[in-house]
Design a protein around this motif. Sequence first.
Motif, PDB file in Angstrom:
ATOM      1  N   UNK A   1    -111.938  78.051  -8.669  1.00  0.00           N
ATOM      2  CA  UNK A   1    -112.824  77.075  -8.016  1.00  0.00           C
ATOM      3  C   UNK A   1    -112.005  76.339  -6.966  1.00  0.00           C
ATOM      4  N   UNK A   2    -111.986  75.123  -6.939  1.00  0.00           N
ATOM      5  CA  UNK A   2    -111.409  74.020  -5.979  1.00  0.00           C
ATOM      6  C   UNK A   2    -111.327  74.620  -4.679  1.00  0.00           C
ATOM      7  N   UNK A   3    -110.179  74.776  -4.321  1.00  0.00           N
ATOM      8  CA  UNK A   3    -109.945  75.197  -2.441  1.00  0.00           C
ATOM      9  C   UNK A   3    -111.107  75.972  -2.040  1.00  0.00           C
ATOM     10  N   UNK A  37    -110.728  63.315  -6.494  1.00  0.00           N
ATOM     11  CA  UNK A  37    -111.226  64.445  -7.216  1.00  0.00           C
ATOM     12  C   UNK A  37    -112.349  65.226  -6.724  1.00  0.00           C
ATOM     13  N   UNK A  38    -113.247  64.256  -6.083  1.00  0.00           N
ATOM     14  CA  UNK A  38    -114.667  64.767  -5.846  1.00  0.00           C
ATOM     15  C   UNK A  38    -114.927  64.848  -4.687  1.00  0.00           C
ATOM     16  N   UNK A  39    -113.834  64.871  -3.523  1.00  0.00           N
ATOM     17  CA  UNK A  39    -114.074  65.300  -2.215  1.00  0.00           C
ATOM     18  C   UNK A  39    -114.444  64.121  -1.414  1.00  0.00           C
ATOM     19  N   UNK A 172    -122.272  74.084  -6.951  1.00  0.00           N
ATOM     20  CA  UNK A 172    -121.431  74.789  -7.763  1.00  0.00           C
ATOM     21  C   UNK A 172    -122.065  75.654  -8.608  1.00  0.00           C
ATOM     22  N   UNK A 176    -117.993  78.547 -14.388  1.00  0.00           N
ATOM     23  CA  UNK A 176    -116.945  78.457 -13.156  1.00  0.00           C
ATOM     24  C   UNK A 176    -116.379  80.016 -13.067  1.00  0.00           C
TER      25      UNK A 176
ATOM     26  N   UNK B 145    -113.325  70.262  -9.283  1.00  0.00           N
ATOM     27  CA  UNK B 145    -112.632  69.122  -8.488  1.00  0.00           C
ATOM     28  C   UNK B 145    -112.525  69.693  -6.824  1.00  0.00           C
ATOM     29  N   UNK B 146    -112.397  68.923  -6.092  1.00  0.00           N
ATOM     30  CA  UNK B 146    -112.205  69.314  -4.806  1.00  0.00           C
ATOM     31  C   UNK B 146    -111.109  69.878  -4.206  1.00  0.00           C
TER      32      UNK B 146
END
Lengths: 246, 246
Positions: A1-3, A37-39, A172, A176, B145-146
């Motif tokens: 996820x993330x990146x 955390x949430x951009x 999203x 995940x 998270x981001x």
Amino acid sequence: MSGDHSFILHLAATPSIVLVNTQLPENIGAAARAMMNFGLQELRLVAPREEFPNKRAYDLAAHAAPILDNARIFSTTAEAVADCKRVYASTARSREMVKTVYTPLEAAHRMADEHVSTAILFGPERTGLTNEDVSIADSIITVPTASDLSSLNIAQSVVVVAYQWFQTTCNLPLAASHLHHKSEFATKEELQGFFYHLERRLDAADFWKVAEKKPKMWMNLQNIFTRASLTEQEVRTLHGVIAALQ
Amino acid sequence: MSGDHSFILHLAATPSIVLVNTQLPENIGAAARAMMNFGLQELRLVAPREEFPNKRAYDLAAHAAPILDNARIFSTTAEAVADCKRVYASTARSREMVKTVYTPLEAAHRMADEHVSTAILFGPERTGLTNEDVSIADSIITVPTASDLSSLNIAQSVVVVAYQWFQTTCNLPLAASHLHHKSEFATKEELQGFFYHLERRLDAADFWKVAEKKPKMWMNLQNIFTRASLTEQEVRTLHGVIAALQ
């Protein structure tokens, strides 16, 4: 996820978080951490009660120190949102004002649709936003809660609004990922090899007692291992278990 | 809103929140506050690092003191979840374990579907859950998270998971409500009365200058007020404004 999501964050207009007259620097720090955390990147402070920058804010911000470094301070809410096209006021109390109230989810959808410079106001801890500040906003965001006695603290409100924005904007996936690569799953041939091994041993041990019962019992037993989505390594381990139990 | 949802909460199995080896009592209190806000009642503590009950927890819990009063303490995670049929481990780190990872949204959907006694584990602040604790869980919840640098603190994680559970289980409407009763909206007759008043005054003031332009200008002007969804009181106020400008 993330990146993976960073390209989406660049495309979407990310709302600014505006903390009005915040009393505790800790809450500014916790809000910054939630933003990171949430951009969300842009933090604006309207007349914080304690001097800023503040060590107590940085302590709570953890990895979000850059957001505090770049925070801008204003003396009035009107100045803080002067360059924004949409302003939401986060408040739990109903107001004698004609404004539409959105949940964080609906507000996030609207932000994603409108895609204009947006600010979200959060009031001071004890009193919340003044009616004057709320009147600057186009609409209200109220986090739904389980009872009227409920109250979120300011940092918790920022967490919910920022999380919901991120979840909605970045579209999203529901699940995940798996923690192991699919390639690590055992093949059906490996599974059959294990079943062959197990069945032979159970036969030898007269496990079934009554021959007519074997087909049903054996199917149920195989189902247990099939359902478990075994990896190659786990199949090898189970072979070892059977051998050891001999 | 709020009170309206209580009947739904009774029908749904509400997950227990299990805080494992929590270091700071403040985080236990903040978690309880989040639980109260989003309709979760059952808090279980596995060997908290500081003695419990604890004043610092109660300070942060605010209105959620009853949740702390009823919290049960266990010495191991296994004991804490012994009566549960489903256990989720909330963790951000990937593990060398074969478990499906769900977002809070997907986990909430699964809980609503399965409707069995469920526990959600949250680990200690610095280290998170041990692999041993994670292995007790059927699945993992990871808050998206981001970036990989992101980290939620334990209380923020509880906020997100509890909020998403409440949002999903209670099937909340997208737009919450209007802050005024619909009955307070002006009727179209009242709006037309205002338009009549305004048009007469603008005619008298030769506002339109060029007669051919009036129809378009006047339609645009009316649209502004129509779009505003005026209340009765606002229409009365606007009548006053026109009279005053005379």
